[in-house]
Write a protein that holds these residues in place. Structure first.
Motif, PDB file in Angstrom:
ATOM      1  N   VAL A  93      -9.057  -2.694  -7.952  1.00 22.06           N
ATOM      2  CA  VAL A  93      -8.433  -1.405  -7.655  1.00 22.06           C
ATOM      3  C   VAL A  93      -9.449  -0.477  -6.992  1.00 22.06           C
ATOM      4  N   HIS A  94     -10.715  -0.567  -7.413  1.00 23.48           N
ATOM      5  CA  HIS A  94     -11.766   0.254  -6.814  1.00 23.48           C
ATOM      6  C   HIS A  94     -11.914  -0.065  -5.324  1.00 23.48           C
ATOM      7  N   THR A  95     -11.921  -1.357  -4.961  1.00 22.88           N
ATOM      8  CA  THR A  95     -12.001  -1.746  -3.555  1.00 22.88           C
ATOM      9  C   THR A  95     -10.767  -1.296  -2.798  1.00 22.88           C
ATOM     10  N   PHE A  96      -9.611  -1.357  -3.456  1.00 23.32           N
ATOM     11  CA  PHE A  96      -8.377  -0.876  -2.845  1.00 23.32           C
ATOM     12  C   PHE A  96      -8.508   0.604  -2.484  1.00 23.32           C
ATOM     13  N   ASP A  97      -9.014   1.415  -3.415  1.00 30.97           N
ATOM     14  CA  ASP A  97      -9.165   2.848  -3.173  1.00 30.97           C
ATOM     15  C   ASP A  97     -10.138   3.121  -2.024  1.00 30.97           C
ATOM     16  N   LYS A  98     -11.229   2.336  -1.972  1.00 30.75           N
ATOM     17  CA  LYS A  98     -12.194   2.503  -0.884  1.00 30.75           C
ATOM     18  C   LYS A  98     -11.562   2.167   0.468  1.00 30.75           C
ATOM     19  N   THR A  99     -10.719   1.134   0.499  1.00 27.23           N
ATOM     20  CA  THR A  99     -10.049   0.744   1.740  1.00 27.23           C
ATOM     21  C   THR A  99      -9.089   1.828   2.205  1.00 27.23           C
ATOM     22  N   VAL A 100      -8.336   2.387   1.266  1.00 27.89           N
ATOM     23  CA  VAL A 100      -7.410   3.474   1.611  1.00 27.89           C
ATOM     24  C   VAL A 100      -8.173   4.661   2.179  1.00 27.89           C
ATOM     25  N   LYS A 101      -9.298   5.005   1.543  1.00 25.40           N
ATOM     26  CA  LYS A 101     -10.095   6.141   2.016  1.00 25.40           C
ATOM     27  C   LYS A 101     -10.599   5.910   3.433  1.00 25.40           C
ATOM     28  N   LYS A 102     -11.077   4.693   3.694  1.00 24.99           N
ATOM     29  CA  LYS A 102     -11.584   4.369   5.027  1.00 24.99           C
ATOM     30  C   LYS A 102     -10.482   4.462   6.079  1.00 24.99           C
ATOM     31  N   LEU A 103      -9.304   3.900   5.768  1.00 24.48           N
ATOM     32  CA  LEU A 103      -8.209   3.923   6.724  1.00 24.48           C
ATOM     33  C   LEU A 103      -7.673   5.337   6.940  1.00 24.48           C
ATOM     34  N   LYS A 104      -7.697   6.153   5.901  1.00 23.99           N
ATOM     35  CA  LYS A 104      -7.281   7.549   6.062  1.00 23.99           C
ATOM     36  C   LYS A 104      -8.179   8.270   7.062  1.00 23.99           C
ATOM     37  N   GLU A 105      -9.490   8.033   6.952  1.00 27.06           N
ATOM     38  CA  GLU A 105     -10.425   8.674   7.866  1.00 27.06           C
ATOM     39  C   GLU A 105     -10.154   8.262   9.307  1.00 27.06           C
ATOM     40  N   VAL A 106      -9.829   6.976   9.514  1.00 30.98           N
ATOM     41  CA  VAL A 106      -9.535   6.498  10.857  1.00 30.98           C
ATOM     42  C   VAL A 106      -8.258   7.132  11.384  1.00 30.98           C
ATOM     43  N   VAL A 107      -7.222   7.170  10.541  1.00 28.53           N
ATOM     44  CA  VAL A 107      -5.947   7.744  10.959  1.00 28.53           C
ATOM     45  C   VAL A 107      -6.113   9.220  11.328  1.00 28.53           C
ATOM     46  N   GLN A 108      -6.917   9.943  10.568  1.00 28.52           N
ATOM     47  CA  GLN A 108      -7.111  11.370  10.841  1.00 28.52           C
ATOM     48  C   GLN A 108      -7.779  11.595  12.182  1.00 28.52           C
ATOM     49  N   THR A 109      -8.657  10.681  12.589  1.00 28.03           N
ATOM     50  CA  THR A 109      -9.321  10.840  13.884  1.00 28.03           C
ATOM     51  C   THR A 109      -8.411  10.442  15.039  1.00 28.03           C
ATOM     52  N   MET A 110      -7.481   9.489  14.782  1.00 30.81           N
ATOM     53  CA  MET A 110      -6.629   8.994  15.857  1.00 30.81           C
ATOM     54  C   MET A 110      -5.277   9.693  15.902  1.00 30.81           C
ATOM     55  N   GLN A 111      -4.841  10.302  14.794  1.00 30.29           N
ATOM     56  CA  GLN A 111      -3.518  10.917  14.723  1.00 30.29           C
ATOM     57  C   GLN A 111      -3.643  12.369  14.257  1.00 30.29           C
ATOM     58  N   GLU A 112      -4.400  13.149  14.981  1.00 32.42           N
ATOM     59  CA  GLU A 112      -4.651  14.529  14.566  1.00 32.42           C
ATOM     60  C   GLU A 112      -3.396  15.391  14.607  1.00 32.42           C
ATOM     61  N   GLU A 113      -2.379  14.938  15.356  1.00 24.56           N
ATOM     62  CA  GLU A 113      -1.183  15.768  15.494  1.00 24.56           C
ATOM     63  C   GLU A 113      -0.201  15.614  14.345  1.00 24.56           C
ATOM     64  N   LEU A 114      -0.507  14.755  13.380  1.00 26.94           N
ATOM     65  CA  LEU A 114       0.421  14.570  12.267  1.00 26.94           C
ATOM     66  C   LEU A 114       0.574  15.857  11.451  1.00 26.94           C
ATOM     67  N   PRO A 115       1.777  16.150  10.993  1.00 29.55           N
ATOM     68  CA  PRO A 115       1.962  17.313  10.129  1.00 29.55           C
ATOM     69  C   PRO A 115       1.096  17.207   8.878  1.00 29.55           C
ATOM     70  N   GLU A 116       0.717  18.363   8.329  1.00 30.00           N
ATOM     71  CA  GLU A 116      -0.198  18.390   7.192  1.00 30.00           C
ATOM     72  C   GLU A 116       0.362  17.663   5.979  1.00 30.00           C
ATOM     73  N   GLU A 117       1.683  17.790   5.762  1.00 32.07           N
ATOM     74  CA  GLU A 117       2.235  17.167   4.557  1.00 32.07           C
ATOM     75  C   GLU A 117       2.201  15.646   4.648  1.00 32.07           C
ATOM     76  N   LEU A 118       2.219  15.091   5.868  1.00 31.31           N
ATOM     77  CA  LEU A 118       2.180  13.637   5.994  1.00 31.31           C
ATOM     78  C   LEU A 118       0.785  13.091   5.751  1.00 31.31           C
ATOM     79  N   ASP A 119      -0.221  13.921   5.942  1.00 28.75           N
ATOM     80  CA  ASP A 119      -1.590  13.477   5.727  1.00 28.75           C
ATOM     81  C   ASP A 119      -1.867  13.216   4.248  1.00 28.75           C
ATOM     82  N   LYS A 120      -1.059  13.813   3.367  1.00 28.51           N
ATOM     83  CA  LYS A 120      -1.310  13.660   1.932  1.00 28.51           C
ATOM     84  C   LYS A 120      -0.946  12.260   1.436  1.00 28.51           C
ATOM     85  N   ASP A 121       0.025  11.636   2.070  1.00 26.51           N
ATOM     86  CA  ASP A 121       0.484  10.324   1.635  1.00 26.51           C
ATOM     87  C   ASP A 121       0.217   9.323   2.749  1.00 26.51           C
ATOM     88  N   PHE A 122      -0.650   8.344   2.468  1.00 29.05           N
ATOM     89  CA  PHE A 122      -1.048   7.402   3.507  1.00 29.05           C
ATOM     90  C   PHE A 122       0.138   6.579   3.999  1.00 29.05           C
TER      91      PHE A 122
END
Length: 438
Positions: free
Chosen positions: A36-65
């Motif tokens: 589960v710890h590795t799962f959480d780290k993977t989610v965090k990494k992918l969130k960072e990538v999505v935020q850099t590539m999809q900056e136009e997403l509404p704020e509420e969508l950023d809360k749920d991957f």
């Protein structure tokens, strides 16, 4: 393309898209074969990538991957799963180094020594600077993928950005090229390289302030996201085939409950993997349009033909090379086995005869016959009258052709072989039972 593997992220995203976020954290971790710890780290990494590539997403969508994928799940000109193939799929140090090289060459042509000084300038928080050997490898990689070019002349060689085509295009030509690449990348296979080219052209449009006339004119519907993800394996395998090299990988059969296994860093806590370690000679890659799947066909040490779905392949590495004569002999044998295959079946040939009914008069074109002629491969029409025609084909087995025949519904009747006819009769009876009135 990324120079590194990111198997864990690929398997994570595939499961996320297929389940639409229905799994809990523990269920995800169990299915992937990680903690589960590795799962959480993977989610965090992918969130960072999505935020850099999809900056136009509404704020509420950023809360749920998971919502990041639901946002453009059905119609999009920017497939969100593509972000894995962009800059964040490189190591952070590698990404920084390549960025410095390209930024320097964007100003003027430079030699290896000048680029080395550029990469070693400034402050590095970890104090890690590239040596000459590492930089030579980076330049060779950038030259191979067509990003830079070496200037003609004597040593020391100078390198420059290879962007001649883009600079020579007029604004109108650039917009037309973008539209063409956009359509081809979203409708052809493979597609990732086309998406990367599309991104480069879009950046050039932004530099020329041409984003308005080049606004996305088309939307595309993706039925099989995994075909984009599986292209991560396509290029290493093609490279190995060109070099006549064997490959080694960990394979997870689709029939198993796992799709990934973390590499144990501590042997005391290493757990058994359900994947099988394979070492084969890759011979051919086939794409199944009907199900959106990639297949690798290879030869193993017993000289038998092995078939793998790319979605189950992880941790690919090149092994020893073989003689060109051996590679060509194995490939010729495979082609002979596939000569009568609807796709990848290598079982015994069987002759299929089917009657196709013409559409009712007055319904326009004979779309049934047109589709049979277009998709029926080497099959032929042997008889025809005003109401129907007989289609005949010899293929390896009938498992792969059956979904195509079944897709014609009541317009197709199987005449031979009897076993296929009986199987389809039983399937239609099961369907009828589902729709019987209560």
């Amino acid at each position: 393309m990324a120079k590194e593997s990111f198997d864990k992220e690929i398997q994570f995203l595939r499961m996320l898209v297929l389940t639409s976020g229905a799994y809990s954290r523990q269920q995800f971790a169990d299915r992937l074969g990680i903690s589960v710890h590795t799962f959480d780290k993977t989610v965090k990494k992918l969130k960072e990538v999505v935020q850099t590539m999809q900056e136009e997403l509404p704020e509420e969508l950023d809360k749920d991957f998971t919502n990041t994928f639901r946002y453009n799940y059905y119609d999009s000109a920017e497939p969100v799963l593509l972000f894995l193939f962009r800059a964040k799929s490189l190591k952070e140090s590698e990404s920084l180094r390549l960025s410095r090289i390209l930024a320097g060459l964007n100003e003027r042509p430079m030699t290896l020594k000048e680029l080395l000084e550029l990469c070693c300038s400034g402050e590095d928080p970890e104090g890690i600077f590239p040596d000459e050997k590492t930089l030579r490898g980076d330049l060779k990689y950038l030259e191979e993928v067509g990003v830079i070019a070496r200037q003609p002349g004597a040593r020391p060689y100078q390198y420059r950005l290879y962007d001649d085509l883009i600079r020579q295009l007029s604004d109108e030509e650039l917009c037309e090229l973008f539209d063409f690449v956009d359509v081809m990348a979203n409708t052809q296979v493979p597609s990732v390289q086309g998406y990367l080219l599309r991104d480069s052209l879009k950046k050039q449009l932004n530099r020329r302030s041409l984003t308005e006339p080049a606004a996305d004119p088309f939307l595309y519907k993706y039925h099989y996201y995994s075909r984009i993800l599986d292209e991560a394996h396509l290029y290493p395998l093609v490279s190995a085939m060109r070099a006549h090299c064997k490959v080694q990988f960990l394979y997870f059969s689709p029939k198993e409950g796992k799709s990934y296994a973390a590499k144990p860093t501590n042997p005391l806590f290493g757990r058994e993997s359900v994947g099988s370690l394979e070492k084969v000679l890759p011979l051919k890659i086939i794409y199944d349009h009907q199900y959106g799947r990639w297949y690798l066909l290879a030869s193993d040490k017993r000289k038998s033909i092995r078939k793998y779905r790319l979605e189950g392949i992880t941790q690919i590495t090149e092994a020893e090379s073989v003689a060109e004569e051996l590679f060509l002999a194995e490939k010729k044998l495979l082609e002979e086995r596939l000569a009568l295959s609807w796709m990848i079946d290598t079982t015994n040939p069987v002759t299929i005869r089917a009657r196709f009914l013409h559409p009712l008069p007055g319904t326009g074109n004979n779309f049934v016959k047109e589709r049979v002629l277009l998709q029926g491969q080497w099959g032929v029409i042997t008889e025809e009258d005003g109401h129907s025609f007989i289609y005949e084909i010899t293929v390896n087995g009938f498992t792969e052709i059956k979904p195509w025949l079944r897709s014609f519904g009541s317009s197709c009747e199987i005449l031979e072989p009897l076993q296929l006819r009986e199987e389809l009769i039983q399937e239609w009876k099961e369907l009828l039972a589902y729709y019987e009135s209560f």
